[in-house]
Design a protein around this motif. Structure first.
Motif, PDB file in Angstrom:
ATOM      1  N   SER A 251       0.813  -1.224   0.000  1.00 27.69           N
ATOM      2  CA  SER A 251       0.000   0.000   0.000  1.00 27.69           C
ATOM      3  C   SER A 251       0.844   1.270   0.000  1.00 27.69           C
ATOM      4  O   SER A 251       0.317   2.361  -0.163  1.00 27.69           O
ATOM      5  CB  SER A 251      -0.941  -0.001   1.204  1.00 27.69           C
ATOM      6  OG  SER A 251      -0.182  -0.015   2.393  1.00 27.69           O
TER       7      SER A 251
ATOM      8  N   PRO B  34      -2.294  -1.649  -5.122  1.00 30.12           N
ATOM      9  CA  PRO B  34      -2.837  -0.916  -3.973  1.00 30.12           C
ATOM     10  C   PRO B  34      -3.716   0.256  -4.393  1.00 30.12           C
ATOM     11  O   PRO B  34      -3.573   0.803  -5.488  1.00 30.12           O
ATOM     12  CB  PRO B  34      -1.582  -0.420  -3.261  1.00 30.12           C
ATOM     13  CG  PRO B  34      -0.587  -0.247  -4.359  1.00 30.12           C
ATOM     14  CD  PRO B  34      -0.873  -1.361  -5.335  1.00 30.12           C
ATOM     15  N   ASN B  35      -4.611   0.665  -3.522  1.00 27.92           N
ATOM     16  CA  ASN B  35      -5.453   1.844  -3.753  1.00 27.92           C
ATOM     17  C   ASN B  35      -4.656   3.131  -3.736  1.00 27.92           C
ATOM     18  O   ASN B  35      -5.133   4.164  -4.183  1.00 27.92           O
ATOM     19  CB  ASN B  35      -6.563   1.925  -2.696  1.00 27.92           C
ATOM     20  CG  ASN B  35      -7.568   0.818  -2.853  1.00 27.92           C
ATOM     21  OD1 ASN B  35      -7.788   0.317  -3.952  1.00 27.92           O
ATOM     22  ND2 ASN B  35      -8.180   0.415  -1.758  1.00 27.92           N
ATOM     23  N   SER B  36      -3.441   3.081  -3.234  1.00 23.36           N
ATOM     24  CA  SER B  36      -2.599   4.272  -3.096  1.00 23.36           C
ATOM     25  C   SER B  36      -2.008   4.758  -4.419  1.00 23.36           C
ATOM     26  O   SER B  36      -1.415   5.827  -4.474  1.00 23.36           O
ATOM     27  CB  SER B  36      -1.451   3.985  -2.123  1.00 23.36           C
ATOM     28  OG  SER B  36      -0.696   2.869  -2.575  1.00 23.36           O
TER      29      SER B  36
END
Length: 124
Positions: free
Chosen positions: A87, A109-111
């Motif tokens: 992440s 990851p959403n990052s």
């Protein structure tokens, strides 16, 4: 105040104990001011099929956060079947997984704020 110091010391020791030595897995570029690493090339064990990349690595005796995966980092890694990025990663470069013929799964990851083109070129 004593309790806060104990928590900080435990956190520091935990990070140091669980950080992997990056030299055994990747060629890297680093920013010592911000303690960030960019993964340039996978140089680890080529019998590994499932790679779960940690968010922190130990490098030159210090802990660095992985924030970038450079162009073609895993290109032509035909042995890889799955990769999980931490992440902490914000950028993925051009053609990172190109020609990974056995790749079945990648967890992103959403990052992420930037993804390069042709990420999976030649994988099928």
């Amino acid at each position: 105040m004593k309790k806060l110091y104990s928590i900080l010391i435990c956190t520091f020791l935990t990070l140091n104990c669980f950080a992997t030595d990056v030299e055994n897995m990747f060629n890297v570029s680093w920013n010592s001011k911000y303690k960030e690493l960019q993964l340039l090339e996978y140089t680890g064990d080529q019998s590994v099929k499932n790679l779960d990349i940690p968010g922190n690595f130990r490098f030159a005796g210090k802990i660095y956060r992985v924030t970038d995966v450079a162009d073609m980092t895993f290109s032509r890694s035909s042995y890889l079947e799955s990769v999980t990025l931490p992440s902490t990663v914000k950028k993925i470069g051009y053609s990172v997984f190109s020609d990974c013929k056995n790749l079945k799964s990648v967890t992103l990851p959403n990052s992420l704020s930037e993804i390069g083109s042709e990420l999976f070129s030649g994988c099928i």
